[in-house]
Write a protein that holds these residues in place. Structure first.
Motif, short mmCIF file in Angstrom:
data_model
loop_
_atom_site.label_atom_id
_atom_site.label_comp_id
_atom_site.label_asym_id
_atom_site.label_seq_id
_atom_site.Cartn_x
_atom_site.Cartn_y
_atom_site.Cartn_z
N PRO A 150 14.19 68.28 67.29
CA PRO A 150 13.15 69.07 66.62
C PRO A 150 12.51 68.35 65.44
CG PRO A 150 15.02 70.47 67.15
CD PRO A 150 15.44 69.06 67.47
N SER A 151 13.23 67.41 64.81
CA SER A 151 12.68 66.67 63.67
C SER A 151 12.03 65.36 64.11
CB SER A 151 13.78 66.39 62.64
OG SER A 151 14.83 65.64 63.21
N ASP A 152 11.75 65.24 65.41
CA ASP A 152 11.07 64.07 65.97
C ASP A 152 11.87 62.78 65.84
OD1 ASP A 152 8.97 65.50 66.91
OD2 ASP A 152 7.59 65.01 65.30
N ALA A 153 13.20 62.89 65.87
CA ALA A 153 14.07 61.72 65.94
C ALA A 153 14.38 61.43 67.40
CB ALA A 153 15.37 61.97 65.17
N LEU A 154 14.52 60.15 67.73
CA LEU A 154 14.97 59.75 69.06
C LEU A 154 16.44 59.41 68.96
CD1 LEU A 154 11.95 57.52 70.13
CD2 LEU A 154 12.39 59.92 70.71
N VAL A 155 17.27 60.12 69.72
CA VAL A 155 18.72 60.02 69.57
C VAL A 155 19.39 59.89 70.94
CG1 VAL A 155 18.65 61.39 67.45
CG2 VAL A 155 19.05 62.53 69.64
N GLY A 156 20.71 59.72 70.91
CA GLY A 156 21.47 59.68 72.14
C GLY A 156 21.82 58.27 72.58
N PRO A 157 22.38 58.12 73.79
CA PRO A 157 22.89 56.82 74.27
C PRO A 157 21.86 55.71 74.30
CG PRO A 157 23.66 58.62 75.66
CD PRO A 157 22.65 59.21 74.75
N VAL A 158 20.63 56.02 74.68
CA VAL A 158 19.59 54.98 74.75
C VAL A 158 19.29 54.43 73.35
CG1 VAL A 158 17.19 54.50 75.32
CG2 VAL A 158 18.57 55.90 76.86
N ALA A 159 19.15 55.32 72.38
CA ALA A 159 18.88 54.90 71.00
C ALA A 159 20.05 54.11 70.44
CB ALA A 159 18.59 56.12 70.13
N VAL A 160 21.26 54.59 70.68
CA VAL A 160 22.46 53.92 70.17
C VAL A 160 22.57 52.51 70.76
CG1 VAL A 160 24.98 53.93 70.27
CG2 VAL A 160 23.74 56.02 69.66
N ALA A 161 22.35 52.37 72.08
CA ALA A 161 22.45 51.06 72.73
C ALA A 161 21.42 50.08 72.17
CB ALA A 161 22.27 51.22 74.24
N ALA A 162 20.20 50.57 71.89
CA ALA A 162 19.15 49.69 71.36
C ALA A 162 19.50 49.22 69.95
CB ALA A 162 17.82 50.43 71.36
N ILE A 163 19.97 50.12 69.12
CA ILE A 163 20.27 49.79 67.72
C ILE A 163 21.48 48.87 67.63
CG2 ILE A 163 20.97 50.76 65.50
CD1 ILE A 163 19.43 53.33 66.38
N ARG A 164 22.44 49.03 68.53
CA ARG A 164 23.69 48.27 68.48
C ARG A 164 23.46 46.77 68.60
NH1 ARG A 164 27.75 51.14 72.09
NH2 ARG A 164 27.77 52.56 70.30
N GLU A 165 22.34 46.37 69.18
CA GLU A 165 22.04 44.95 69.37
C GLU A 165 21.27 44.35 68.20
OE1 GLU A 165 23.29 43.36 71.99
OE2 GLU A 165 24.20 45.27 72.56
N LEU A 166 21.00 45.15 67.17
CA LEU A 166 20.11 44.71 66.09
C LEU A 166 20.86 44.49 64.78
CD1 LEU A 166 17.19 47.22 66.75
CD2 LEU A 166 17.33 44.84 67.50
N ASN A 167 20.27 43.65 63.93
CA ASN A 167 20.76 43.44 62.56
C ASN A 167 19.56 43.51 61.63
OD1 ASN A 167 23.67 42.52 63.11
ND2 ASN A 167 22.48 41.13 64.39
N VAL A 168 19.66 44.34 60.60
CA VAL A 168 18.52 44.51 59.68
C VAL A 168 18.96 44.29 58.25
CG1 VAL A 168 17.32 46.11 61.22
CG2 VAL A 168 18.88 47.00 59.50
N ASP A 169 18.01 43.92 57.41
CA ASP A 169 18.32 43.69 56.00
C ASP A 169 18.63 45.00 55.27
OD1 ASP A 169 17.85 40.84 56.04
OD2 ASP A 169 15.72 41.30 56.20
N THR A 170 17.79 46.01 55.48
CA THR A 170 17.93 47.25 54.72
C THR A 170 17.67 48.46 55.62
OG1 THR A 170 17.13 46.17 52.71
CG2 THR A 170 17.11 48.56 52.72
N LEU A 171 18.49 49.49 55.46
CA LEU A 171 18.25 50.78 56.11
C LEU A 171 17.82 51.78 55.05
CD1 LEU A 171 18.39 53.05 58.24
CD2 LEU A 171 20.86 53.19 57.77
N MET A 172 16.67 52.41 55.27
CA MET A 172 16.22 53.53 54.45
C MET A 172 16.57 54.81 55.21
SD MET A 172 14.88 52.26 51.73
CE MET A 172 14.12 50.78 51.06
N LEU A 173 17.58 55.51 54.73
CA LEU A 173 18.14 56.65 55.46
C LEU A 173 17.76 57.97 54.81
CD1 LEU A 173 20.21 57.63 57.68
CD2 LEU A 173 21.95 57.53 55.87
#
Length: 266
Positions: A150-173
């Motif tokens: 409802p808050s327009d976030a993309l979540v779940g296994p597909v999102a988790v798998a995509a993020i798991r392969e990445l490294n970023v300098d900063t997360l704005m949470l």
């Protein structure tokens, strides 16, 4: 239209959309700004809505309640603007930054479109759209896939798998709530899992949360308070919250919405 009929129409609109802006209600109902504000006051006194800056939102504070993007976008707007401007100062050109879903990070996105050479990773449809509309050729935007909340976030296994392969300098949470015991939380279990992957992918965790988030507890914890390198909030934060966060997080930055608004006006 009688006042009672008008107020019922306002209530139905707020419940249907999760929120309503004064300017939209003035246009739709054909009455003055003052009349709409009086109607909102009446409905708020009856506990049927919550008055916020520029409009109203639906009531409800359960740990699994997840307001929609439109509902959250009208809450604490001056605070979010001030927090976003301070957060933008922490982002250097040519770096990689992840932005979680939320209206505060969406506000920040508007500040970051002017930063050259950024690589932006986000699971927010709304955040990605800000950068898409800006169309800077020197910025790269990576939008994860996933199931839309409802808050327009993309979540779940597909999102988790995509993020798991990445490294970023900063997360704005952006977060739904923060609490000494529960830490930083969300009302959506899948979003918590996705946000935890974002936290793991980042060298630095910066949490953006206005003062109303203190004491609010969603059903799932994203991170403990001590995991945050920086928390940016506003001067409305209660004294006990300021003390607790100062003891737990790396750096606590408090911004004054009034000062920021004056600076922008000048």
């Amino acid at each position: 239209m009688l006042a009672q009929q008008r107020q019922q129409a306002i209530l139905e609109r707020v419940r249907r959309n999760g929120a309503a802006r004064v300017s939209d209600l003035v246009r739709e109902l054909g009455v003055s700004d003052m009349t709409i504000r009086r109607d909102l006051e009446v409905l708020a006194e009856r506990g049927l809505i919550e008055k916020v800056h520029g409009g109203a939102t639906a009531t409800g504070t359960g740990s699994t309640e997840e307001p929609g993007f439109a509902a959250k976008s009208v809450r604490q707007q001056p605070e979010k603007e001030a927090i976003a401007r301070r957060a933008a100062e922490l982002v250097r050109p040519g770096t990689s930054v992840a932005l979680s879903a939320g209206t505060t990070t969406w506000t920040l996105a508007h500040q970051l479109v002017d930063v050259p050479g950024l690589t932006v990773i986000t699971n927010s449809v709304q955040v990605a759209d800000v950068f898409h509309r800006a169309g800077r050729p020197d910025q790269t935007v990576v939008l994860t896939g996933g199931v839309r909340t409802p808050s327009d976030a993309l979540v779940g296994p597909v999102a988790v798998a995509a993020i798991r392969e990445l490294n970023v300098d900063t997360l704005m949470l952006g977060v739904h709530g923060m609490n000494l015991r529960a830490g930083f939380t969300t009302p959506n279990l899948l979003e918590a899992e996705t946000d935890r992957e974002l936290v793991a992918a980042a060298q630095q965790l910066v949490v953006l949360a206005d003062h109303t988030k203190w004491g609010t507890v969603g059903i799932s914890t994203i991170a403990k308070l001590e995991e945050a390198h920086v928390v940016i909030s506003d001067t409305g934060l209660p004294e006990e919250a300021t003390t607790a966060l100062s003891d737990q997080v790396g750096t606590l930055l408090l911004v004054d919405p009034a000062t920021t608004a004056q600076a922008v006006a000048q």
